[in-house]
Enzyme design. Structure first.
Site, PDB file in Angstrom:
ATOM      1  N   LYS A 180       0.697  -1.176   0.055  1.00 53.96           N
ATOM      2  CA  LYS A 180       0.078  -0.109  -0.067  1.00 53.96           C
ATOM      3  C   LYS A 180       0.839   1.129  -0.020  1.00 53.96           C
ATOM      4  O   LYS A 180       1.966   1.282   0.570  1.00 53.96           O
ATOM      5  CB  LYS A 180      -0.902  -0.020   1.237  1.00 53.96           C
ATOM      6  CG  LYS A 180      -2.172  -0.828   1.087  1.00 53.96           C
ATOM      7  CD  LYS A 180      -2.825  -0.728   2.393  1.00 53.96           C
ATOM      8  CE  LYS A 180      -4.394  -1.545   2.193  1.00 53.96           C
ATOM      9  NZ  LYS A 180      -5.299  -1.512   3.324  1.00 53.96           N
ATOM     10  N   HIS A 252      -7.595 -13.103   1.553  1.00 52.41           N
ATOM     11  CA  HIS A 252      -7.263 -12.233   2.652  1.00 52.41           C
ATOM     12  C   HIS A 252      -7.364 -13.349   3.868  1.00 52.41           C
ATOM     13  O   HIS A 252      -6.564 -13.325   4.877  1.00 52.41           O
ATOM     14  CB  HIS A 252      -8.218 -11.094   3.329  1.00 52.41           C
ATOM     15  CG  HIS A 252      -7.480 -10.087   3.706  1.00 52.41           C
ATOM     16  ND1 HIS A 252      -6.569  -9.323   2.649  1.00 52.41           N
ATOM     17  CD2 HIS A 252      -7.637  -9.387   4.689  1.00 52.41           C
ATOM     18  CE1 HIS A 252      -6.303  -8.174   3.433  1.00 52.41           C
ATOM     19  NE2 HIS A 252      -6.690  -8.147   4.647  1.00 52.41           N
ATOM     20  N   ARG A 255      -3.914 -14.514   4.141  1.00 52.72           N
ATOM     21  CA  ARG A 255      -3.176 -13.464   4.963  1.00 52.72           C
ATOM     22  C   ARG A 255      -3.383 -13.791   6.386  1.00 52.72           C
ATOM     23  O   ARG A 255      -2.530 -13.714   7.344  1.00 52.72           O
ATOM     24  CB  ARG A 255      -3.295 -12.175   4.212  1.00 52.72           C
ATOM     25  CG  ARG A 255      -2.716 -11.092   4.813  1.00 52.72           C
ATOM     26  CD  ARG A 255      -2.835  -9.762   4.056  1.00 52.72           C
ATOM     27  NE  ARG A 255      -2.619  -8.597   4.838  1.00 52.72           N
ATOM     28  CZ  ARG A 255      -1.477  -7.952   4.637  1.00 52.72           C
ATOM     29  NH1 ARG A 255      -0.456  -8.703   4.248  1.00 52.72           N
ATOM     30  NH2 ARG A 255      -1.181  -6.879   5.315  1.00 52.72           N
TER      31      ARG A 255
END
Length: 306
Positions: A180, A252, A255
């Site tokens: 990001k 996700h 993750r």
């Protein structure tokens, strides 16, 4: 004329705020759009109710009244909190530029949000998923390499789809990930993930003809283009169905599982923060809550006096 001048003032500061978010904060286009919409909501409210006020003339009471209108519109607490975050960022920017001497949004309170713990997979479920992939299918080794890497390195789905060959250092077992805000970090990659990645590269990908502009991306679809986020979601959904796992699984989830299993194994929180690319350790601390839940479950299951 005065009202027109004030409207121009809002427009001018909003435009400058966008430039700041893009050039100095290096935020994604989606984040910039979200922050801009938040400021525009405030500007529209103020123009209707306090037309003589520009962005520099507002105080805490004006902002609180604006927030109250959000609640009256039955906007969810989560959305209210996100809008307030955008307004706070805008006034921090005005402080940063010395346009104002006091921040009226500093004491602006957002709704209290319950911290939702993310879904995770157990290690047995991870193995079950990986072993359900049919390596005899054309995309089998590619899909196995994708899921191995998501779990091995805790990558965001966008980090995986944007991964290029020059970012993989197989000799030292690391990936150079662009996360990001274009922030770069080094992430270790496990031996199993490297093994399946090597098989994919040397036995499958080498026979593909990438579309021009897609030559450097690690993972390609049948047409030689880089995989999309949607395609990764579909691969995971199909694999979960094959494995007989009924949980709602997304990229996700891998993750979250990566971080949870590290914390459960005793990994240092700062190290996990670094690998996940979290700007604040408070974001990573959610996994300590997961760890406590795990320990509590162990106590319930195995302690003789429970």
């Amino acid at each position: 004329m005065a009202e027109n001048s004030i409207a121009k003032s809002w427009e001018n500061y909003t435009k400058r705020f966008r430039h700041y978010l893009k050039l100095e904060r290096s935020l994604s286009e989606n984040s910039i759009e979200a922050y801009t919409r938040d400021v525009e909501k405030l500007a529209n409210y103020i123009s209707k109710n306090f037309p003589e006020k520009g962005p520099k003339e507002l105080d805490l009471e004006h902002l609180r009244r604006f927030v109250n209108t959000l609640a009256q519109l039955e906007i969810s607490d989560y959305t209210q909190a996100r809008v307030i975050s955008g307004i706070k960022a805008f006034y921090k920017y005005l402080m940063y530029e010395d346009e104002i001497s006091e921040d009226p949004a500093q004491l602006l309170e957002a709704p209290k949000l319950g911290r939702k713990l993310p879904d995770t997979l157990s290690y047995q479920e991870i193995v079950q998923l990986l072993e359900s992939i049919n390596l005899g299918e054309p995309e089998g080794h590619r899909n196995r390499a994708i899921l191995e890497m998501l779990y091995s390195s805790g990558l965001r789905v966008s980090e995986l789809t944007e991964l290029k060959k020059s970012q993989v250092f197989e000799d030292v077992g690391f990936l150079r990930v662009i996360g990001k805000g274009n922030k770069e970090r080094l992430v270790p990659i496990g031996k199993d993930a490297l093994r399946y990645l090597k098989i994919y590269e040397e036995e499958i990908r080498i026979h593909q003809s990438p579309v021009r502009g897609h030559e450097e991306y690690v993972f390609l679809n049948r047409r030689g283009k880089k995989l999309t986020r949607v395609m990764i979601f579909l691969i995971i959904k199909k694999t979960a169905e094959q494995a007989g796992i009924n949980k709602n699984i997304s990229p996700h989830t891998f993750r979250h599982s990566f971080a949870t299993h590290l914390i459960e194994g005793g990994a240092d929180l700062r190290a996990v923060q670094e690998m996940l690319g979290h700007e604040s350790i408070t974001t990573t601390e959610i996994y300590t809550h997961l760890d406590r839940d795990y320990l509590r479950q162990v106590l319930t299951d195995f302690h003789p006096r429970k």
